[in-house]
Motif scaffolding. Structure first.
Motif, PDB file in Angstrom:
ATOM      1  N   LEU A 349       0.915  12.127   1.512  1.00 55.69           N
ATOM      2  CA  LEU A 349       1.452  11.616   0.249  1.00 55.69           C
ATOM      3  C   LEU A 349       2.886  12.117   0.068  1.00 55.69           C
ATOM      4  N   ARG A 350       3.125  13.378   0.401  1.00 53.46           N
ATOM      5  CA  ARG A 350       4.482  13.933   0.340  1.00 53.46           C
ATOM      6  C   ARG A 350       5.410  13.195   1.309  1.00 53.46           C
ATOM      7  N   ASP A 351       4.915  12.888   2.507  1.00 51.95           N
ATOM      8  CA  ASP A 351       5.756  12.190   3.480  1.00 51.95           C
ATOM      9  C   ASP A 351       6.225  10.838   2.953  1.00 51.95           C
ATOM     10  N   VAL A 352       5.348  10.130   2.242  1.00 49.68           N
ATOM     11  CA  VAL A 352       5.718   8.829   1.679  1.00 49.68           C
ATOM     12  C   VAL A 352       6.816   9.001   0.642  1.00 49.68           C
ATOM     13  N   VAL A 353       6.668   9.976  -0.258  1.00 52.91           N
ATOM     14  CA  VAL A 353       7.674  10.186  -1.304  1.00 52.91           C
ATOM     15  C   VAL A 353       9.023  10.525  -0.679  1.00 52.91           C
ATOM     16  N   PRO A 402       2.428   5.003   7.123  1.00 49.79           N
ATOM     17  CA  PRO A 402       3.273   5.492   6.023  1.00 49.79           C
ATOM     18  C   PRO A 402       3.714   4.393   5.054  1.00 49.79           C
ATOM     19  N   ASP A 403       3.091   3.222   5.120  1.00 50.88           N
ATOM     20  CA  ASP A 403       3.514   2.111   4.259  1.00 50.88           C
ATOM     21  C   ASP A 403       3.248   2.419   2.791  1.00 50.88           C
ATOM     22  N   PHE A 404       3.978   1.716   1.933  1.00 47.57           N
ATOM     23  CA  PHE A 404       3.755   1.853   0.495  1.00 47.57           C
ATOM     24  C   PHE A 404       4.048   0.519  -0.178  1.00 47.57           C
ATOM     25  N   VAL A 405       3.490   0.353  -1.371  1.00 53.51           N
ATOM     26  CA  VAL A 405       3.675  -0.862  -2.177  1.00 53.51           C
ATOM     27  C   VAL A 405       4.074  -0.416  -3.575  1.00 53.51           C
ATOM     28  N   ASP A 406       5.072  -1.075  -4.146  1.00 56.87           N
ATOM     29  CA  ASP A 406       5.526  -0.708  -5.490  1.00 56.87           C
ATOM     30  C   ASP A 406       4.464  -1.015  -6.544  1.00 56.87           C
ATOM     31  N   LEU A 407       4.346  -0.109  -7.523  1.00 57.69           N
ATOM     32  CA  LEU A 407       3.418  -0.234  -8.647  1.00 57.69           C
ATOM     33  C   LEU A 407       4.207  -0.292  -9.954  1.00 57.69           C
ATOM     34  N   PRO A 408       3.636  -0.877 -11.001  1.00 56.91           N
ATOM     35  CA  PRO A 408       4.283  -0.761 -12.319  1.00 56.91           C
ATOM     36  C   PRO A 408       4.337   0.703 -12.779  1.00 56.91           C
ATOM     37  N   ASN A 409       3.286   1.455 -12.441  1.00 59.44           N
ATOM     38  CA  ASN A 409       3.230   2.872 -12.794  1.00 59.44           C
ATOM     39  C   ASN A 409       2.226   3.568 -11.892  1.00 59.44           C
ATOM     40  N   GLY A 410       2.423   4.874 -11.705  1.00 58.36           N
ATOM     41  CA  GLY A 410       1.463   5.664 -10.961  1.00 58.36           C
ATOM     42  C   GLY A 410       0.254   5.987 -11.817  1.00 58.36           C
ATOM     43  N   ILE A 411      -0.782   6.560 -11.198  1.00 55.14           N
ATOM     44  CA  ILE A 411      -2.029   6.896 -11.882  1.00 55.14           C
ATOM     45  C   ILE A 411      -2.228   8.407 -11.782  1.00 55.14           C
ATOM     46  N   GLY A 450      15.700   4.641 -12.670  1.00 46.32           N
ATOM     47  CA  GLY A 450      16.017   4.115 -11.349  1.00 46.32           C
ATOM     48  C   GLY A 450      15.059   4.532 -10.252  1.00 46.32           C
ATOM     49  N   PHE A 451      13.954   5.188 -10.594  1.00 46.90           N
ATOM     50  CA  PHE A 451      12.996   5.617  -9.578  1.00 46.90           C
ATOM     51  C   PHE A 451      11.901   4.563  -9.388  1.00 46.90           C
ATOM     52  N   ARG A 452      11.275   4.599  -8.226  1.00 50.82           N
ATOM     53  CA  ARG A 452      10.184   3.673  -7.902  1.00 50.82           C
ATOM     54  C   ARG A 452       8.855   4.413  -7.985  1.00 50.82           C
ATOM     55  N   ASN A 453       7.846   3.715  -8.493  1.00 51.62           N
ATOM     56  CA  ASN A 453       6.466   4.195  -8.469  1.00 51.62           C
ATOM     57  C   ASN A 453       5.741   3.409  -7.384  1.00 51.62           C
ATOM     58  N   VAL A 454       5.104   4.102  -6.437  1.00 52.57           N
ATOM     59  CA  VAL A 454       4.509   3.396  -5.305  1.00 52.57           C
ATOM     60  C   VAL A 454       3.071   3.850  -5.083  1.00 52.57           C
ATOM     61  N   CYS A 455       2.332   2.982  -4.404  1.00 52.13           N
ATOM     62  CA  CYS A 455       1.014   3.344  -3.869  1.00 52.13           C
ATOM     63  C   CYS A 455       1.191   3.653  -2.388  1.00 52.13           C
ATOM     64  N   ALA A 456       0.775   4.849  -1.972  1.00 53.88           N
ATOM     65  CA  ALA A 456       0.793   5.215  -0.551  1.00 53.88           C
ATOM     66  C   ALA A 456      -0.469   4.622   0.080  1.00 53.88           C
ATOM     67  N   THR A 457      -0.324   3.455   0.710  1.00 56.78           N
ATOM     68  CA  THR A 457      -1.493   2.693   1.161  1.00 56.78           C
ATOM     69  C   THR A 457      -2.181   3.296   2.378  1.00 56.78           C
ATOM     70  N   GLY A 458      -1.574   4.317   2.974  1.00 54.24           N
ATOM     71  CA  GLY A 458      -2.205   4.984   4.107  1.00 54.24           C
ATOM     72  C   GLY A 458      -2.920   6.265   3.725  1.00 54.24           C
ATOM     73  N   VAL A 459      -3.129   6.480   2.410  1.00 48.73           N
ATOM     74  CA  VAL A 459      -3.779   7.705   1.927  1.00 48.73           C
ATOM     75  C   VAL A 459      -4.920   7.316   0.992  1.00 48.73           C
ATOM     76  N   TYR A 460      -6.031   8.053   1.089  1.00 49.43           N
ATOM     77  CA  TYR A 460      -7.195   7.785   0.230  1.00 49.43           C
ATOM     78  C   TYR A 460      -7.716   9.116  -0.306  1.00 49.43           C
ATOM     79  N   VAL A 461      -7.938   9.178  -1.639  1.00 47.77           N
ATOM     80  CA  VAL A 461      -8.449  10.385  -2.307  1.00 47.77           C
ATOM     81  C   VAL A 461      -9.608   9.972  -3.210  1.00 47.77           C
ATOM     82  N   GLY A 462     -10.712  10.684  -3.133  1.00 49.76           N
ATOM     83  CA  GLY A 462     -11.846  10.385  -3.998  1.00 49.76           C
ATOM     84  C   GLY A 462     -11.605  10.836  -5.427  1.00 49.76           C
TER      85      GLY A 462
END
Length: 871
Positions: A349-353, A402-411, A450-462
């Motif tokens: 997750l850190r690598d994506v950011v 390491p792909d990511f997709v932009d989100l309206p907001n993080g969770i 000016g910052f982006r909120n993204v989903c790190a699509t290569g990471v999964y957390v329960g």
């Protein structure tokens, strides 16, 4: 029925003048698509003013079936149902309204005065949980809770440097206020006989306690036991400790309840869930769980965590902000105590950011993460075991890297925040009480910077979810959403657009494509339209049985969607079917799943290559006999004047409509050859209803026909009704069904019949059909709603308006509630009719069929015609 029909009745003198003007106004709006939803309220008000709730019900019911009904729409239908004598149905609607918006004071007032006991208790607790409750509502809530056996009720709030509120109690001993902080003091409360909440058998007192520098909060005691504390308290800021070393990454975990989930979260962090060098800051948010509190103390004593303690419950945002004060440098992760990060996940997750300087926040996929929920989006999927979570995380890494997709907001259940973003935005807002939406506001403010909120699509957390607030969650969500939307008016639009576009589907599907879960599942393969709906209904039935959830593979537009029933895996998997070898990937995936059997719906509309591939897989293949449009050589019914309106057989115009041109005859021949080839390879025919079972042996040649698997139906007759009302059961919109419905309305008017038609379902064009004046379209109906609607619409007979499909739903309703039914008999006499049923030849033109149904409906004792249709 639409207001135009009501208006015509007013002119004949049936309806007195007061309703006439209301309905005249409604008539102008009713057929205006842009004003229709609003117009439905006009006849509701008119009929309620005349104390005719049964006639108001259809309009209120339709509002609940159109797009985006509100909580007040359900409470309106609740009140109308209750006044019409349908008390249980009214309670169910009131429960739905409370669930949709537990902050609406009008709904709370109705629940307190007319709800069932459990609803009164829920509404009373919701009223008392408000920060600025209405005084009359508060008095009603206290009255009910005391009557229900509560011995102590209170409301405490921090206002500046003072704690204010009230307490109500039963019994002789009044409660006490204990001030907490540097010096502990106890203040006795004295009953005030003139207090606005005092009453017979109970005491009440106002609370005004000034706080000094040594006092940080207060607790309400009874018999020496803590009972309540203020909703807000002085924020105890953490002071930076020079002995604390700067950290590149700090993981902040607020803790309140659930000992087992919290232990699992921390052990996951210790077992390589946290990246090397990261420090863990836990905040004990005044947990009432002694075992959890002692365990956290032990971890802090072992220097495994940095532990902050709140003397009173501050909530998520204030607790996080205390920890942020210890983090003047480095990135941070906000982690719920019921989250379960697998080894290595937070490092990735850190690598994506850090892969792009504009990324301010990143959120992983999770079983319970709103936008980022997986496999079913925007819902709470079951929490998996730690081993399964690690396996899904590994699949996500393989699929999306390491792909990511932009989100309206993080969770906020697992939100990575970069130092640059944190410095630009600042701490979390503390206006959202104990939780929900402070993370959203932080991310929206980050976006403004000016910052982006993204989903790190290569990471999964329960994420277990909803363990902290449980029953309070909905109220908190609704309250805080209203605050957020006032501060960020664009949020709702952007969020809805994201959900509709679903840019995360490809990433979810990539994970699912790597995991062809086996388990001998049944796969239902269908084309689009009616066959898809039947496959979904069949899947819902199979999902209630023991065994793995079935799959629905629907093919349309050159693509195949593979979905598990009832939210089961997979939920986002699509395959291209066009192009060279388009079916290969789908067939390979199905082969790897070890499908127990395939059930084919409308097989002539499936790709020949796909069908050939399914037969080659070696699994059992059955043909579902429910929608038989593909198997019967019937053309669309004649829509012109009927040349021989008498009798029950097709007239010459009906027969002429069945005559095929040379080109049509060639096409039919090709379809017949394909049908025979499919049947020759199928293992069996599986009937889905009585009509399919009756005709299967006659239209499918030598193919083996399975017995109809249908649970026994025990009839529960409806109460007798005075008028005649025919329900057209329409599970799916169909232009030919619309056309027949309009023809039936005309036929009833020609007979001057007072009978009405109610469409239980949606039409292709509801408003056009309702211009028939004696037709009312309820809107889409769920399977568990039919009984209620049959009763409240006062239905006396049923009909299936489809000529070669959907016989089963109407037939089962007719037998379950002992109602006569009209239907097109495409078994041509082989399906045994019930008493009073009307079986129609499916070759009849609309005019003749409608005339026969109108006569049958208006007859004193509806009965089948003497001649059953025959081939």
């Amino acid at each position: 029925m639409p207001p135009s029909e009501e208006k015509s009745r007013s002119k004949s003198g049936e309806n007195p003048a007061p309703i006439r003007e209301v309905l005249s106004d409604a008539d102008a709006l009713f057929f205006d698509a842009s004003r229709h939803f609003e117009a439905l309220l006009l006849p509701v008000r008119g009929y309620l003013d005349r104390d005719e709730p049964a006639r108001a019900f259809p309009y209120a019911d339709r509002r609940c079936r159109l797009a985006a009904p509100t909580a007040r729409d359900f409470v309106l239908r609740s009140e109308i149902s209750r006044r019409a004598g349908f008390v249980a149905e009214g309670y169910r609607d009131l429960a739905r309204a409370l669930d949709l918006d537990p902050t609406d004071r009008q709904i709370l007032r109705i629940a307190l005065t007319r709800g069932e006991p459990a609803q009164k208790t829920l509404a009373a607790r919701l009223v008392l949980s408000e920060e600025e409750p209405d005084r009359a509502l508060t008095a009603a809530a206290v009255d009910w809770l005391v009557e229900d056996g509560e011995s102590l009720l209170s409301c405490l709030n921090l206002r500046g440097e003072e704690i204010v509120g009230w307490a109500v109690w039963t019994g002789a001993a009044p409660p006490q206020i204990q001030l907490t902080g540097g010096v502990t003091r106890v203040i006795d409360l004295s009953p005030d006989r003139d207090h606005w909440l005092a009453g017979e058998g109970r005491g009440a007192a106002s609370i005004h306690v000034a706080l000094d520098d040594e006092c940080s909060g207060a607790i309400l005691l009874r018999g020496g036991r803590p009972e309540a504390q203020p909703r807000q308290t002085r924020i105890q800021r953490a002071f930076s400790d020079p002995a604390l070393k700067a950290a590149d990454l700090s993981i902040i975990v607020p803790v309140y309840e659930d000992y087992e989930a919290t232990r699992a979260c921390f052990w996951a962090l210790f077992a390589r869930g946290a990246p090397p060098g990261a420090r863990i800051i836990a905040i004990d948010d005044a947990t009432p769980n002694r075992e959890l509190r002692d365990w956290l103390d032990g971890l802090a004593a072992e220097n495994r965590i940095i532990l902050l303690k709140n003397s009173q419950n501050l909530g998520f945002a204030a607790s996080v902000n205390r920890a942020l004060a210890l983090c003047p440098s480095g990135d941070v992760i906000l982690l719920n105590a019921d989250a379960l990060p697998p080894p290595g996940s937070l490092g990735r997750l850190r690598d994506v950011v850090r892969s792009a300087p504009q990324i301010g926040t990143a959120t992983p996929f999770s079983n319970n993460g709103e936008y980022v929920s997986f496999p079913e989006r925007n819902t709470v999927n079951p929490m998996e075991t730690p081993d399964e979570i690690a396996r899904l995380d590994a699949l996500a890494r393989r699929a999306n890297g390491p792909d990511f997709v932009d989100l309206p907001n993080g969770i906020g259940f697992c939100l990575y925040i970069s130092r640059a973003c944190l410095d630009a935005v600042g701490p979390l807002p503390e206006i959202y009480s104990r939780g929900y939406y402070e993370d959203v506001e932080f991310c929206l403010r980050a976006q403004e910077k000016g910052f982006r909120n993204v989903c790190a699509t290569g990471v999964y957390v329960g994420h277990a979810g909803t363990r902290s607030f449980r029953a309070d969650k909905r109220r908190l969500v609704m309250r805080n959403l209203a605050i957020l939307e006032r501060r960020f008016p664009h949020y709702h639009r952007e969020s809805a657009s994201f959900v509709e576009a679903d840019p995360l589907q490809r990433a979810r599907g990539a994970i699912e494509a790597l995991d062809p879960r086996g388990g001998d599942r049944v796969a239902l393969v269908c084309a689009d339209g009616a066959s898809r709906l039947m496959a979904q209904e069949r899947a819902a039935l199979l999902a209630r049985e023991d065994g793995p959830a079935p799959l629905v593979c629907s093919c349309a537009g050159g693509r195949a969607e593979l979905r598990g029933a009832d939210g089961a895996w997979p939920q986002s998997l699509d395959f291209a079917l066009d192009g060279e070898g388009g079916e290969t990937s789908l067939l390979g995936f199905l082969d790897a799943m070890t499908v127990l059997r395939f059930e084919l719906f409308d097989p002539l509309n499936l790709s020949p290559k796909l069908l050939a591939g399914l037969f080659r897989l070696g699994a059992r293949v059955e043909i579902a006999a429910g929608d038989l449009q593909w198997a019967l050589p019937l053309r669309a019914p004649w829509d012109g004047p009927c040349e021989a309106p008498e009798g029950a057989r097709p007239c010459s115009s009906c027969a002429g409509s069945a005559a095929a041109t040379h080109a049509e005859g060639e096409a039919r021949l090709r379809r017949l050859r394909r049908k025979r080839a499919i049947l020759a390879r199928a293992d069996a025919i599986r009937p889905l209803d009585r009509m399919g079972a009756a005709i299967a042996r006659h239209i499918f040649g030598e193919a083996a026909v399975l017995p109809l698997a249908e649970a026994a139906i025990e009839a529960t007759p409806l109460e007798p009704v005075a008028g005649r009302a025919l329900a057209l059961v329409m599970p799916a919109p169909d232009p030919l069904a619309d056309r027949f419905t309009v023809a039936l309305g005309r036929a009833l008017r020609r007979l001057n019949s007072e009978a009405k038609i109610v469409v239980l379902g949606a039409c292709v064009n509801d408003l056009a059909v309702m211009k028939s004046r004696n037709v009312f379209v309820a809107g889409a109906v769920k399977s568990d709603e039919y009984e209620r609607l049959l009763r409240q619409y006062e239905i006396s007979a049923l009909m299936s308006p489809y000529r070669t499909r959907f016989f089963g739903p109407t037939d089962r309703l007719a037998r379950a509630f002992a109602l006569p039914m009209a239907y097109f008999d495409y078994s041509f006499g082989k399906t045994a009719p019930g008493a009073g049923d009307l079986a129609l030849d499916p070759r009849l033109c609309d005019a003749k069929a409608a005339s026969l149904v109108a006569q049958w409906l208006t007859a004193a004792s509806p009965a089948r015609p003497a001649e059953a249709p025959s081939c």
